[in-house]
Design an enzyme around this catalytic site. Sequence first.
Site, PDB file in Angstrom:
ATOM      1  CB  CYS A 254     110.877  12.950   9.784  1.00  0.00           C
ATOM      2  SG  CYS A 254     110.292  12.539  11.422  1.00  0.00           S
TER       3      CYS A 254
ATOM      4  CG  HIS B  21     106.385  12.419   9.424  1.00  0.00           C
ATOM      5  ND1 HIS B  21     107.608  11.826   9.241  1.00  0.00           N
ATOM      6  CD2 HIS B  21     106.054  12.998   8.241  1.00  0.00           C
ATOM      7  CE1 HIS B  21     108.015  12.055   8.004  1.00  0.00           C
ATOM      8  NE2 HIS B  21     107.089  12.767   7.369  1.00  0.00           N
TER       9      HIS B  21
ATOM     10  CG  ASP C 279     107.369  14.111   4.275  1.00  0.00           C
ATOM     11  OD1 ASP C 279     108.432  14.395   4.860  1.00  0.00           O
ATOM     12  OD2 ASP C 279     106.628  13.174   4.614  1.00  0.00           O
TER      13      ASP C 279
END
Lengths: 662, 311
Positions: A408, A452, A468
């Site tokens: 991520c 994250h 995201d």
Amino acid sequence: MKGGLISRTAVGWQLLVVLLSVLPHMEWLPLWVPALVVSTAGARLMIHSGRWSFPHWSVKTALVIAACMGLILSFNQTAGPETMVALLVVGQALKLLEIYHRRDALVVLFVTLFVTATTFLFNETVWMAAYVFLVVTLVLAAMNSIQQSDHNNLYADHLRNAVRLLFPAIPFMLVLFFLFPRLEPFWSVTLDTGQAQTGLSDELSPGDVSKLAQSSALAFRASFSGPVPPPEQRYWRMLVLSEFDGRRWTRPALQVRRQLRTEKLYPLVEGQNYEVIMEASGRPWLPALDQPMKAEAGFFMTPVRTLRASQAVDRRLQYRLQSVPLYRLQPLLTAQEEQRYLQLPARGNSDSRELARQLVADSGGDTSRVIRQLMELFNREFIYTLEPGRLGRDSVDQFLFEAKQGYCEHFASATVFVLRSAGIPARVVTGYQGGEWNPYEGYLQVRQYDAHAWVEYWTPGSGWQRLDPTAAVAPERIRSSAQEYFRAYENRFAGAVSRLGAGWLRDLAQRYDAFNYAWHRWVLNYEGQQADLLRDWLGGGEQWRQVLAWIVPSAMVFGGLAWYLMRPRRASPRDPLERVLQRLQQRLSVLGNERLPAESLSMWLRRSADDWPRQKGMLLKLALLDDRLRYAEQADPEQRGEMIHLSRQLLRELPRGKRHES
Amino acid sequence: MVETLRTHIDQALKSLSSVLLGKERQVRLALTCLLAEGHLLIEDLPGMGKTTLAHALARVLGLDDKRIQFTSDMLPADIIGVSIFEPRESQFRFHPGPVFTQLLLADEINRATPKTQSALLEAMEEGQVSVEGESYTLPRPFFVIATQNPSSQFGTFPLPESQLDRFLMRVTLGYPAPEVERELLAGGGTRERAQQLEQCLTPPQLKQVQEGCRQVHASASLIDYVQRLLQYTRESEEFSYGVSPRGGLALLRCARCWAWLAGRDHVVPEDVQAVLGAVVAHRVRSASDLSGHEGERLVARLLAEVDVIGH
């Protein structure tokens, strides 16, 4: 046991509890301290068995000096709680060498109790509590053993006595637990136990988050008073990173942060309440569900709407919060602010800049289209993996055009870089995403592998919006959890995550976690519940009510205790006849006619009759009646009335004070 | 009826006291013991009037009495009797020993060997003797008055606790008071006088008196007091061991008889206190002195410490 000598059993107890009390500190004590404890315990054994004599004073002095030097060297001259506890342990160990009397043994046991209490400075788990309870019981048994005579000195007896003493203490313990006000500590203890705590750091460079993902350590737990948000809304903000140096994302410098304007939040729906129990992280940042509305007292809201504590979280921390899932954040930016969120290094990653230019050109300057194209690109050509390989200089270029796989943080970093290059203000947000629902206690547990990184971009009017990029590459990652995602897609991944593989094992782990959670919520951090409980019980939470709630029961308890201890040895009998006879006894005893234990009432009355010629008739009558009432076969109920009458009359006639001889 | 019995008993007491000058209490205790159907142990130095007391009791109560002087070479058969072969009838015939009597005076019981002692004590307990498989019942009433010298004297075999317990009472006579002794010296020997005493009570009357004693009422408060006394001997650290339940029953039985002798139909604490020393002193041991001579001191302690009225 005259002279306070100590039996063998008592010595056994002392050594046992000393060793047990030091045991939990082993993990952080410098190695020589436990070694000292063990050797003094051995020496104590040798001295007691008569094989060695007590050490000479010079030996003891040398040991004290050496131990102090050792402490100074081991703890780098810091006077933290560790040093103090170590000092205590050293003292405890050295005192073992000079137990001459019962008093010395008591000193050792008191210090042992203290050392045992300090265990909670370092470990507050339920297991440690159970262990401490055990040690306290054994210390009580040890105290009991030094008070017992030499013969009949059995370990089991002492233990039984200790348990018998502890049982009546349980109600007191519960009363104190429920009602005793939790005071703020008078001093603040900062602990650095040397254990590396895992958690997000205040900067983000490639590989940071994926490293965290190897850890299944618990980050925090959250319980909701209302409905639990769906997985795709579980974004836990911790840090906003806006400065980029080509490789690392960091927060702005301190002076810059101080000048930041607090961003304005316009909630679009009602906020939801929840409670977070944060594990120790060693850092002050706290997770808050996107977007937190207001900080609880004692915590701060940063200008970029993240939450932080006043100091590093060294132990479990509990706080309540309100967040809103739909909002508008800072719809207007000043030119200066806009510039900050467009800031990029002057050179480097030129291919990425080119890509941005191309995207802008393709979409005709429409922000949403730029973003859509970028996400489509990710979705088409990119792989979401925990093992992206190393990235060198120009990490964004390498990621976007060569590796095309990443975790991520790679996606977030690249996205912000591209968006900024395209003239869209953007920033990296780090925190946690998702969490596993524990059905047994009803809370969400978020672990380190849920760490994250995602993106927020700004458009005029709408303000900051969450984006995201991971969701574009691997939507399942967002909908389920990192753990499930990697279990499904990368079976070869054999880190801590897959340790919870089997279903039943996972269930067991959840139950265990639920138990720990309950322990923390209801025992360690009972303060909050106590306030609620008191409010319910007392009809209000004002200070005076709490004071009353504390004073009244304790007055009752101590009053009862005082009455029990100070009550007259012969409680006043219920029977009216016995009562009046007792008064008569007291009166006559004041007047010099005390009844001896061996005298029956009638005999004593007859004896007294000689001293009181005027009342002689009545006294003799009473003696006769009493004799008949108490010992004869047929008791006459009317007789009791007569006796009461006679006794009262006697009480009236007899002088109250001492008789004056005329 | 009861009144006549009481007159007889008072007469008996008076007769006995005329022989044992200044020993009213001991005489009364001895009679109490007999009424309670128990055996009496008189412990004192030689020449204190032990045998006189035993003789006088036998005369006054009209009992058939025999006397055994215990010696260290005595055998059980000398007490119980022997089976002797009769050539004419060509079979064994039992020749009863001195134990077959109503009142047996066992003089200086602690001079005999334990084997002989236990033969007598068994007869006391069972009320019968067994010789070669045959049981022979002893006459009724059967009453043993044993005398012994204080066991610290030479050439004695002290009775063990288990056998001391068989005696309902142990009394000591002690030296007479000076004025009594003067009278005694002036009046000459008393043993002859004991022989001349008149019978005051027939055996059936004695049985009636014993029956009457059993009827004496002991109230709940009194029983509480007795129990507290027993409890104290078991709980106090001064006592090496406490009084057994049998000792407790003996105490109450004696207190009943004492009360009857005092002319009451119920027991009062003073009755218990009066017999306490005689009944309890030989059944307890001091924790500090195991020789067994502390009994009286312990009883004094018991009396002083236990409250008559328990709350």
